[in-house]
Motif scaffolding. Structure first.
Motif, PDB file in Angstrom:
ATOM      1  N   THR A   1      50.428  56.396  60.915  1.00 40.10           N
ATOM      2  CA  THR A   1      51.653  55.936  61.567  1.00 40.10           C
ATOM      3  C   THR A   1      52.848  56.454  60.777  1.00 40.10           C
ATOM      4  O   THR A   1      52.916  56.267  59.559  1.00 40.10           O
ATOM      5  CB  THR A   1      51.713  54.402  61.640  1.00 40.10           C
ATOM      6  N   LEU A   2      53.766  57.113  61.470  1.00 31.19           N
ATOM      7  CA  LEU A   2      54.938  57.691  60.826  1.00 31.19           C
ATOM      8  C   LEU A   2      56.196  57.068  61.404  1.00 31.19           C
ATOM      9  O   LEU A   2      56.430  57.122  62.609  1.00 31.19           O
ATOM     10  CB  LEU A   2      54.968  59.212  61.037  1.00 31.19           C
ATOM     11  N   ASP A   3      56.991  56.460  60.527  1.00 26.96           N
ATOM     12  CA  ASP A   3      58.304  55.954  60.903  1.00 26.96           C
ATOM     13  C   ASP A   3      59.300  57.091  60.703  1.00 26.96           C
ATOM     14  O   ASP A   3      59.607  57.452  59.568  1.00 26.96           O
ATOM     15  CB  ASP A   3      58.676  54.740  60.049  1.00 26.96           C
ATOM     16  N   MET A   4      59.796  57.648  61.784  1.00 31.39           N
ATOM     17  CA  MET A   4      60.658  58.821  61.686  1.00 31.39           C
ATOM     18  C   MET A   4      62.067  58.493  61.197  1.00 31.39           C
ATOM     19  O   MET A   4      62.805  59.390  60.809  1.00 31.39           O
ATOM     20  CB  MET A   4      60.722  59.523  63.050  1.00 31.39           C
ATOM     21  N   ASN A   5      62.417  57.223  61.215  1.00 32.52           N
ATOM     22  CA  ASN A   5      63.723  56.829  60.685  1.00 32.52           C
ATOM     23  C   ASN A   5      63.714  56.761  59.162  1.00 32.52           C
ATOM     24  O   ASN A   5      64.615  57.262  58.499  1.00 32.52           O
ATOM     25  CB  ASN A   5      64.140  55.472  61.269  1.00 32.52           C
ATOM     26  N   THR A   6      62.678  56.135  58.615  1.00 31.78           N
ATOM     27  CA  THR A   6      62.588  55.951  57.166  1.00 31.78           C
ATOM     28  C   THR A   6      61.706  56.993  56.489  1.00 31.78           C
ATOM     29  O   THR A   6      61.702  57.089  55.262  1.00 31.78           O
ATOM     30  CB  THR A   6      62.032  54.552  56.856  1.00 31.78           C
TER      31      THR A   6
ATOM     32  N   THR B   1      56.867  68.141  65.581  1.00 27.66           N
ATOM     33  CA  THR B   1      57.714  68.424  64.434  1.00 27.66           C
ATOM     34  C   THR B   1      58.988  67.588  64.491  1.00 27.66           C
ATOM     35  O   THR B   1      59.565  67.382  65.555  1.00 27.66           O
ATOM     36  CB  THR B   1      58.091  69.913  64.356  1.00 27.66           C
ATOM     37  N   GLN B   2      59.409  67.122  63.303  1.00 30.91           N
ATOM     38  CA  GLN B   2      60.640  66.341  63.175  1.00 30.91           C
ATOM     39  C   GLN B   2      61.081  66.417  61.716  1.00 30.91           C
ATOM     40  O   GLN B   2      60.337  66.073  60.803  1.00 30.91           O
ATOM     41  CB  GLN B   2      60.403  64.882  63.589  1.00 30.91           C
ATOM     42  N   LYS B   3      62.289  66.916  61.479  1.00 34.36           N
ATOM     43  CA  LYS B   3      62.798  67.117  60.115  1.00 34.36           C
ATOM     44  C   LYS B   3      61.781  67.932  59.323  1.00 34.36           C
ATOM     45  O   LYS B   3      61.427  69.025  59.712  1.00 34.36           O
ATOM     46  CB  LYS B   3      63.112  65.765  59.466  1.00 34.36           C
ATOM     47  N   ASP B   4      61.302  67.382  58.190  1.00 33.73           N
ATOM     48  CA  ASP B   4      60.332  68.109  57.360  1.00 33.73           C
ATOM     49  C   ASP B   4      58.892  67.784  57.735  1.00 33.73           C
ATOM     50  O   ASP B   4      57.957  68.222  57.056  1.00 33.73           O
ATOM     51  CB  ASP B   4      60.544  67.772  55.872  1.00 33.73           C
ATOM     52  N   ASN B   5      58.685  67.012  58.799  1.00 33.30           N
ATOM     53  CA  ASN B   5      57.346  66.581  59.195  1.00 33.30           C
ATOM     54  C   ASN B   5      56.731  67.522  60.220  1.00 33.30           C
ATOM     55  O   ASN B   5      57.379  67.891  61.199  1.00 33.30           O
ATOM     56  CB  ASN B   5      57.393  65.173  59.795  1.00 33.30           C
ATOM     57  N   VAL B   6      55.480  67.905  59.965  1.00 33.08           N
ATOM     58  CA  VAL B   6      54.674  68.636  60.944  1.00 33.08           C
ATOM     59  C   VAL B   6      53.405  67.818  61.158  1.00 33.08           C
ATOM     60  O   VAL B   6      52.588  67.679  60.244  1.00 33.08           O
ATOM     61  CB  VAL B   6      54.325  70.058  60.465  1.00 33.08           C
TER      62      VAL B   6
ATOM     63  N   THR C   1      62.327  55.352  71.584  1.00 30.70           N
ATOM     64  CA  THR C   1      63.377  54.375  71.278  1.00 30.70           C
ATOM     65  C   THR C   1      63.339  53.929  69.822  1.00 30.70           C
ATOM     66  O   THR C   1      64.370  53.888  69.146  1.00 30.70           O
ATOM     67  CB  THR C   1      63.258  53.144  72.193  1.00 30.70           C
ATOM     68  N   THR C   2      62.149  53.595  69.314  1.00 37.11           N
ATOM     69  CA  THR C   2      62.013  53.111  67.937  1.00 37.11           C
ATOM     70  C   THR C   2      61.710  54.225  66.941  1.00 37.11           C
ATOM     71  O   THR C   2      61.639  53.975  65.736  1.00 37.11           O
ATOM     72  CB  THR C   2      60.890  52.065  67.849  1.00 37.11           C
ATOM     73  N   GLN C   3      61.517  55.456  67.439  1.00 36.03           N
ATOM     74  CA  GLN C   3      61.208  56.604  66.583  1.00 36.03           C
ATOM     75  C   GLN C   3      59.973  56.348  65.715  1.00 36.03           C
ATOM     76  O   GLN C   3      59.985  56.504  64.488  1.00 36.03           O
ATOM     77  CB  GLN C   3      62.405  56.963  65.716  1.00 36.03           C
ATOM     78  N   LEU C   4      58.896  55.971  66.401  1.00 31.39           N
ATOM     79  CA  LEU C   4      57.620  55.718  65.746  1.00 31.39           C
ATOM     80  C   LEU C   4      56.560  56.629  66.348  1.00 31.39           C
ATOM     81  O   LEU C   4      56.523  56.824  67.567  1.00 31.39           O
ATOM     82  CB  LEU C   4      57.222  54.248  65.935  1.00 31.39           C
TER      83      LEU C   4
END
Length: 203
Positions: free
Chosen positions: A154-159, A113-118, A129-132
């Motif tokens: 593939t989920l880019d957690m920054n964008t 889990t991260q922000k609104d992502n499950v 490091t790259t939040q990927l």
């Protein structure tokens, strides 16, 4: 505490509320075994709580193996990993974490889990490091009401960008004005126009 010392093998075992701290790791467990040259290898079992001091990662699991030279930790059994820097929480049955590269490999019953992502799947690679995040094996990502499924995700957690590959499925919720309301409004305008035209013809 029990121990065995020799030229070929040196082993120390701590039993009962064992605690050990290295230059980069804190571990609490029911039992801890130290072995190898300069106590290179650490094995822990039972009610494990730990912290990676450099990566700021907290973890719990049933068993742990850590190599102080390669900086690789293998966590097994009901593993929970908490990346406090990025507010990322991961669960799996097996997690291998490389402290030098800051890459975690997750296997079996994955939930992250991260922000609104499950996110879930059978196999995942998390790049701190790259939040990927790379998911495979019944991969799925939920973002609020939206659901994405594919063989590989593939989920880019920054964008928050998502890349899907293979047997893609999903459900995306449209938050715009419902089409039914627009249709009803258009129908009312058409009816009014028809009534006006009919009245003119009657005159």
């Amino acid at each position: 505490m029990t121990g065995q010392a020799g030229n070929s093998n040196t082993t120390t075992t701590l039993s009962g509320n064992a605690y050990i701290k290295t230059e980069s790791m804190e571990i609490q467990a029911d039992d801890v075994e130290l072995s190898g040259d300069n106590y290179r290898y650490i094995k822990a079992t039972g009610n494990i709580n730990g912290k990676n001091l450099k990566s700021k990662m907290d973890f719990t699991c049933d068993s742990l193996e850590y190599d102080r030279t390669t900086k690789i930790a293998l966590l097994k059994g009901n593993v929970r990993l908490d990346d406090k820097d990025n507010d990322v929480k991961a669960e799996a049955q097996i997690i291998e974490y490389n402290q030098d590269t800051e890459v975690a490999i997750l296997q079996v019953q994955i939930k992250l889990t991260q922000k609104d992502n499950v996110c879930s799947g059978s196999y995942a690679v998390y790049y701190k490091t790259t939040q990927l995040l790379e998911l495979s094996g019944n991969a799925q990502v939920k973002q609020k009401d939206d659901v994405f499924r594919a063989q590989n995700i593939t989920l880019d957690m920054n964008t928050q960008d998502i890349t899907l590959g293979g047997n893609v499925k999903g459900k995306v919720t449209d938050t715009k004005e419902p089409e039914e309301e627009k249709t009803d409004a258009a129908a009312e305008e058409t009816t009014e126009a028809a009534e006006t035209e009919g009245a003119e013809n009657a005159e």
